[in-house]
Design an enzyme around this catalytic site. Structure first.
Site, PDB file in Angstrom:
ATOM      1  N   HIS A 205      33.690  43.806  33.579  1.00 33.44           N
ATOM      2  CA  HIS A 205      32.982  45.032  33.181  1.00 33.44           C
ATOM      3  C   HIS A 205      31.723  45.181  34.023  1.00 33.44           C
ATOM      4  O   HIS A 205      31.070  44.188  34.346  1.00 33.44           O
ATOM      5  CB  HIS A 205      32.594  44.980  31.691  1.00 33.44           C
ATOM      6  CG  HIS A 205      32.278  46.329  31.132  1.00 33.44           C
ATOM      7  ND1 HIS A 205      31.035  46.898  31.255  1.00 33.44           N
ATOM      8  CD2 HIS A 205      33.063  47.234  30.507  1.00 33.44           C
ATOM      9  CE1 HIS A 205      31.060  48.097  30.683  1.00 33.44           C
ATOM     10  NE2 HIS A 205      32.269  48.331  30.232  1.00 33.44           N
TER      11      HIS A 205
ATOM     12  N   ASP B  53      39.624  47.358  26.867  1.00 31.19           N
ATOM     13  CA  ASP B  53      41.042  47.703  27.114  1.00 31.19           C
ATOM     14  C   ASP B  53      41.982  46.514  26.942  1.00 31.19           C
ATOM     15  O   ASP B  53      43.200  46.692  26.990  1.00 31.19           O
ATOM     16  CB  ASP B  53      41.178  48.269  28.538  1.00 31.19           C
ATOM     17  CG  ASP B  53      40.481  49.611  28.670  1.00 31.19           C
ATOM     18  OD1 ASP B  53      39.769  49.817  29.667  1.00 31.19           O
ATOM     19  OD2 ASP B  53      40.611  50.431  27.749  1.00 31.19           O
TER      20      ASP B  53
HETATM   21  C1  SDX Z   1      36.335  50.623  31.054  1.00 27.03           C
HETATM   22  O1  SDX Z   1      31.650  51.479  32.484  1.00 27.03           O
HETATM   23  C2  SDX Z   1      32.130  51.469  31.220  1.00 27.03           C
HETATM   24  O2  SDX Z   1      31.409  51.430  30.263  1.00 27.03           O
HETATM   25  C3  SDX Z   1      33.663  51.541  31.149  1.00 27.03           C
HETATM   26  C4  SDX Z   1      34.281  51.375  29.771  1.00 27.03           C
HETATM   27  C5  SDX Z   1      33.922  52.542  28.825  1.00 27.03           C
HETATM   28  O3  SDX Z   1      33.950  52.308  27.616  1.00 27.03           O
HETATM   29  O4  SDX Z   1      33.744  53.687  29.346  1.00 27.03           O
HETATM   30  O5  SDX Z   1      33.859  50.129  29.227  1.00 27.03           O
HETATM   31  C6  SDX Z   1      35.813  51.352  29.862  1.00 27.03           C
HETATM   32  O6  SDX Z   1      36.554  51.226  32.089  1.00 27.03           O
HETATM   33  C7  SDX Z   1      36.511  49.126  30.982  1.00 27.03           C
HETATM   34  C8  SDX Z   1      37.004  48.515  32.336  1.00 27.03           C
HETATM   35  C9  SDX Z   1      38.517  48.689  32.423  1.00 27.03           C
HETATM   36  N1  SDX Z   1      39.015  48.248  33.745  1.00 27.03           N
HETATM   37  C10 SDX Z   1      39.722  47.120  33.913  1.00 27.03           C
HETATM   38  O7  SDX Z   1      39.987  46.322  33.016  1.00 27.03           O
HETATM   39  C11 SDX Z   1      40.233  46.911  35.347  1.00 27.03           C
HETATM   40  C12 SDX Z   1      40.031  45.441  35.768  1.00 27.03           C
HETATM   41  N2  SDX Z   1      38.586  45.214  35.930  1.00 27.03           N
HETATM   42  C13 SDX Z   1      38.009  45.446  37.193  1.00 27.03           C
HETATM   43  O8  SDX Z   1      38.666  46.134  38.173  1.00 27.03           O
HETATM   44  C14 SDX Z   1      36.483  45.358  37.262  1.00 27.03           C
HETATM   45  O9  SDX Z   1      36.111  44.265  36.543  1.00 27.03           O
HETATM   46  C15 SDX Z   1      35.708  46.587  36.829  1.00 27.03           C
HETATM   47  C16 SDX Z   1      36.193  47.810  37.518  1.00 27.03           C
HETATM   48  C17 SDX Z   1      35.816  46.781  35.349  1.00 27.03           C
HETATM   49  C18 SDX Z   1      34.242  46.346  37.171  1.00 27.03           C
HETATM   50  O10 SDX Z   1      34.160  46.261  38.532  1.00 27.03           O
HETATM   51  P1  SDX Z   1      32.763  45.977  39.302  1.00 27.03           P
HETATM   52  O11 SDX Z   1      31.630  45.935  38.349  1.00 27.03           O
HETATM   53  O12 SDX Z   1      32.687  46.922  40.460  1.00 27.03           O
HETATM   54  O13 SDX Z   1      32.943  44.511  39.793  1.00 27.03           O
HETATM   55  P2  SDX Z   1      33.659  44.088  41.156  1.00 27.03           P
HETATM   56  O14 SDX Z   1      34.955  44.824  41.321  1.00 27.03           O
HETATM   57  O15 SDX Z   1      32.645  44.161  42.256  1.00 27.03           O
HETATM   58  O16 SDX Z   1      34.016  42.545  40.855  1.00 27.03           O
HETATM   59  C19 SDX Z   1      33.053  41.500  41.037  1.00 27.03           C
HETATM   60  C20 SDX Z   1      33.893  40.263  41.376  1.00 27.03           C
HETATM   61  C21 SDX Z   1      34.822  40.474  42.586  1.00 27.03           C
HETATM   62  O17 SDX Z   1      35.062  39.200  43.138  1.00 27.03           O
HETATM   63  P3  SDX Z   1      34.188  38.756  44.485  1.00 27.03           P
HETATM   64  O18 SDX Z   1      34.378  39.841  45.523  1.00 27.03           O
HETATM   65  O19 SDX Z   1      32.760  38.622  44.002  1.00 27.03           O
HETATM   66  O20 SDX Z   1      34.800  37.438  44.889  1.00 27.03           O
HETATM   67  O21 SDX Z   1      34.761  39.955  40.267  1.00 27.03           O
HETATM   68  C22 SDX Z   1      36.122  40.084  40.705  1.00 27.03           C
HETATM   69  C23 SDX Z   1      36.104  40.926  41.963  1.00 27.03           C
HETATM   70  O22 SDX Z   1      37.247  40.627  42.766  1.00 27.03           O
HETATM   71  N3  SDX Z   1      36.833  40.778  39.594  1.00 27.03           N
HETATM   72  C24 SDX Z   1      38.062  40.471  39.180  1.00 27.03           C
HETATM   73  C25 SDX Z   1      38.307  41.332  38.099  1.00 27.03           C
HETATM   74  N4  SDX Z   1      37.246  42.130  37.903  1.00 27.03           N
HETATM   75  C26 SDX Z   1      36.329  41.779  38.838  1.00 27.03           C
HETATM   76  N5  SDX Z   1      38.960  39.565  39.625  1.00 27.03           N
HETATM   77  C27 SDX Z   1      40.137  39.530  38.943  1.00 27.03           C
HETATM   78  N6  SDX Z   1      40.459  40.320  37.888  1.00 27.03           N
HETATM   79  C28 SDX Z   1      39.564  41.230  37.438  1.00 27.03           C
HETATM   80  N7  SDX Z   1      39.859  42.026  36.416  1.00 27.03           N
END
Ligand code: SDX
Length: 429
Positions: A307, A364
Site C-alpha cells: 500500500h 483488497d
Molecule cells: C487500493 O491509495 C489508496 O488508498 C488505495 C486503496 C483505497 O482504499 O483507495 O487503499 C485501495 O488500491 C489498495 C491497493 C490495491 N493494489 C494491489 O493490491 C496491487 C498490488 N500492490 C502493488 O502493486 C503496490 O503495492 C501498490 C500499487 C499498492 C503500491 O505501490 P507503490 O507504493 O508505488 O510501491 P512500489 O510499487 O514502488 O513498491 C515498492 C517495492 C518495490 O520493490 P523494489 O523496487 O523496492 O525492490 O515493493 C515491491 C515493489 O516491487 N512491491 C511488491 C508488491 N507491492 C510492492 N512486490 C510484490 N508484490 C506486491 N504486491
C-alpha cells in the site's frame, strides 16, 4: 516548531509557510515557490505531495489508523451502517434519527433509473467488463439529468444529484450484473431498505422475492463501510481533478470509476481472487508463488499486498479478515482460497522481502472471499468497491467545489528535443 521552512537555492533563501493539520500532519506550502524562484517541485506519483487540505478522512499509515470525520473505522464497521456512514462523509456529522430517515426515504424515492437507460445497457455485449459498463452508464446520467451539467447549480440541485447517485449506483450495479448473465433486470421495490433492495435486484429470479439472509446484509454493510472513503487515493484524486474543471458530478464520478478499475487500485480485488484460484489450481504451493512475487524478472505481484500509505497494516484488511471466518461459517461456505490467503499472509509476514518493503495485506486481499461467498462473480468485485466508495467520492467532490478550489493543472520538467526547424518530407532521411 517553526511555522516557516527555508529553502536555499543558488545561495538565495526562500521562506515557505508550514501547514499543520488537526492530526499534526505537516506540509510545506509551495504555492508561491515558482513565482518567487522559478522552480517547481517534481514528485512522480505524488508520493510526497499533498494535493489539498481536507476535513473528510484521516489516515495514519505507520499506525494503521483510519477515521471518517474523526470516527475510527473500527467503531463504524461494528456499530454503524452504510447509509449512516454515507451521510457522515457527505454532510460531516452523524445524522439524527429524523435526518437519517429523511436521507433513506429520499434515496428510496430516487432508486429507479431513468427510462431509456436500459436501452443503452442493452447495447453492451454481455461479455463486457462490468466496470466499463458502469462508468459509461454513470456518465450517461448527464443525458437524463441535463441540469447536472450546469457548473453553477444551486445547493438543492447538487443535493438532488447526490441523492440520485447514492440511490442509483445500487440499481445500476445490479443491472450491470444481470445484463452480463443475460437475466432480466429487476426494479427497486417500495418498502425494502437499501441493502435488501440491492440484494433483491441482484439475485431475485423474475417474480420471486429474494429471501434476505441477515449474515449477508451484515457482510455487505461492513464491506461498503470499509470502502467508503480513503482520502486522496488514485480514484478520488481523479474525481477531484475532473471536478476541478467544473465538470458535472456524474462525469467526475464516471472518471473515478475508470481509475478504480485499474489492477493496481480497486481492480486488485478481482485480481486477488483470480490469483488465489490460480494458486489453488497449481496445487496450493504458496511458497512457490511468494518466490515468484519476489523475482524481479517475473511480472507476477502478490495482489492485495502492499500500500502506498499503510506501512504497517491496513486496518480494513484486519476487519475483513476477521469477518471472513464468521461469514463463511454462517453461510456454511468452505473456500480453500481463504486457507491459501492466510498461508500467504503468514509466510509473507516472515519473509524479509515483504518485511523490508513493509508489504502487508490491503483492503483488497480478503474482500473478494466474502463477495464470492455472497454469490458474486469476480468481475463484479470492483463494482462493489465503486458502490462502497461512492459517498467518499461525492464528499470529496463536494468539498472541492464548496471550497472553490482552482482547476488542477500540475507542472512538468520537459526532457524532450530542444527547438529545431521543420524540414519538408522530401529532405528527411
Ligand atoms: C487500493 O491509495 C489508496 O488508498 C488505495 C486503496 C483505497 O482504499 O483507495 O487503499 C485501495 O488500491 C489498495 C491497493 C490495491 N493494489 C494491489 O493490491 C496491487 C498490488 N500492490 C502493488 O502493486 C503496490 O503495492 C501498490 C500499487 C499498492 C503500491 O505501490 P507503490 O507504493 O508505488 O510501491 P512500489 O510499487 O514502488 O513498491 C515498492 C517495492 C518495490 O520493490 P523494489 O523496487 O523496492 O525492490 O515493493 C515491491 C515493489 O516491487 N512491491 C511488491 C508488491 N507491492 C510492492 N512486490 C510484490 N508484490 C506486491 N504486491
Amino acid at each position: 516548531m517553526s511555522d516557516t521552512a527555508e529553502l536555499i537555492i543558488e545561495g538565495k533563501s526562500y521562506p515557505l509557510p508550514v501547514k499543520v493539520g488537526t492530526e499534526n500532519e505537516k506540509a510545506i506550502d509551495i504555492s508561491s515557490l515558482r513565482a518567487k524562484s522559478g522552480y517547481v517541485t517534481l514528485d512522480s506519483g505524488y508520493k510526497n505531495t499533498g494535493a489539498t487540505t481536507s476535513a473528510i478522512t484521516f489516515l495514519d499509515g505507520e499506525d494503521g489508523i483510519l477515521h471518517y470525520r474523526g470516527y475510527p473505522i473500527e467503531q463504524l464497521a461494528e456499530k454503524s451502517n452504510f447509509l449512516e456512514v454515507s451521510y457522515l462523509l457527505i454532510y460531516g456529522e452523524l445524522p439524527t434519527e429524523t435526518q437519517l430517515k429523511s436521507f433513506s426515504d429520499q434515496i428510496s424515492q430516487h432508486s429507479q433509473l431513468p427510462a431509456g437507460l436500459e436501452k443503452i445497457l442493452a447495447g453492451f455485449p454481455t461479455t463486457a467488463h462490468p466496470m466499463g459498463i458502469l462508468s459509461a452508464l454513470v456518465s450517461s446520467l448527464t443525458a437524463f439529468y441535463p441540469e447536472s451539467v450546469e457548473p453553477n447549480q444551486t445547493e438543492e440541485q447538487i443535493e438532488l444529484n447526490i441523492i440520485r447517485l447514492i440511490a442509483q449506483i445500487a440499481t445500476l450495479s445490479t443491472w450491470v450484473y444481470n445484463h452480463g448473465k443475460g437475466q432480466p433486470l429487476n426494479q427497486p421495490q417500495e418498502g425494502l431498505d437499501y441493502y435488501t433492495n440491492f440484494l433483491h435486484m441482484m439475485f431475485s429470479a423474475p417474480g420471486q422475492a429474494y429471501e434476505v439472509n441477515p449474515v449477508v446484509v451484515d457482510a455487505l454493510n461492513k464491506l461498503l463501510i470499509l470502502h467508503a472513503d480513503h482520502e486522496q487515493n488514485c480514484s478520488t484524486s481523479t474525481v477531484r481533478l475532473v471536478g476541478s474543471s467544473h465538470a458535472s458530478l456524474y462525469s467526475s464520478i464516471s472518471a473515478g470509476i475508470n481509475a478504480l478499475w485499474g489492477p493496481l487500485h480497486g481492480g486488485a480485488n478481482q485480481e486477488v481472487i483470480e490469483m488465489l484460484e490460480a494458486i489453488k489450481a497449481d496445487g496450493g504451493n504458496s511458497q512457490k508463488w511468494l518466490e515468484k512475487a519476489k523475482d524481479k524478472n517475473d511480472p507476477f505481484r502478490l495482489m492485495g499486498f502492499g500500500h502506498r500509505v499503510y506501512k504497517n497494516f491496513d486496518p480494513r484488511a484486519k476487519i475483513i479478515k476477521a469477518a471472513c471466518d464468521n461469514i463463511l461459517n454462517n453461510l456454511g461456505v468452505k473456500d480453500q482460497a481463504l486457507t491459501i490467503a492466510k498461508e500467504l499472509e503468514q509466510a509473507a509476514l516472515q519473509d524479509p522481502y515483504f518485511v523490508e518493503r513493509k508489504l502487508y495485506p490491503n483492503v483488497d486481499f480478503y474482500s473478494g472471499i466474502i463477495y464470492k461467498a455472497i454469490g458474486l462473480p469476480s468481475q463484479m468485485f470492483t463494482v462493489m468497491f465503486a458502490m462502497g466508495r461512492m459517498p467518499g467520492w461525492i464528499a470529496q467532490w463536494k468539498e472541492l467545489r464548496l471550497n472553490k478550489e482552482p482547476i488542477g493543472r500540475p507542472r512538468q520538467i520537459y526532457i524532450g528535443k530542444t527547438k529545431r526547424d521543420y524540414s519538408p518530407v522530401a529532405d528527411r532521411a
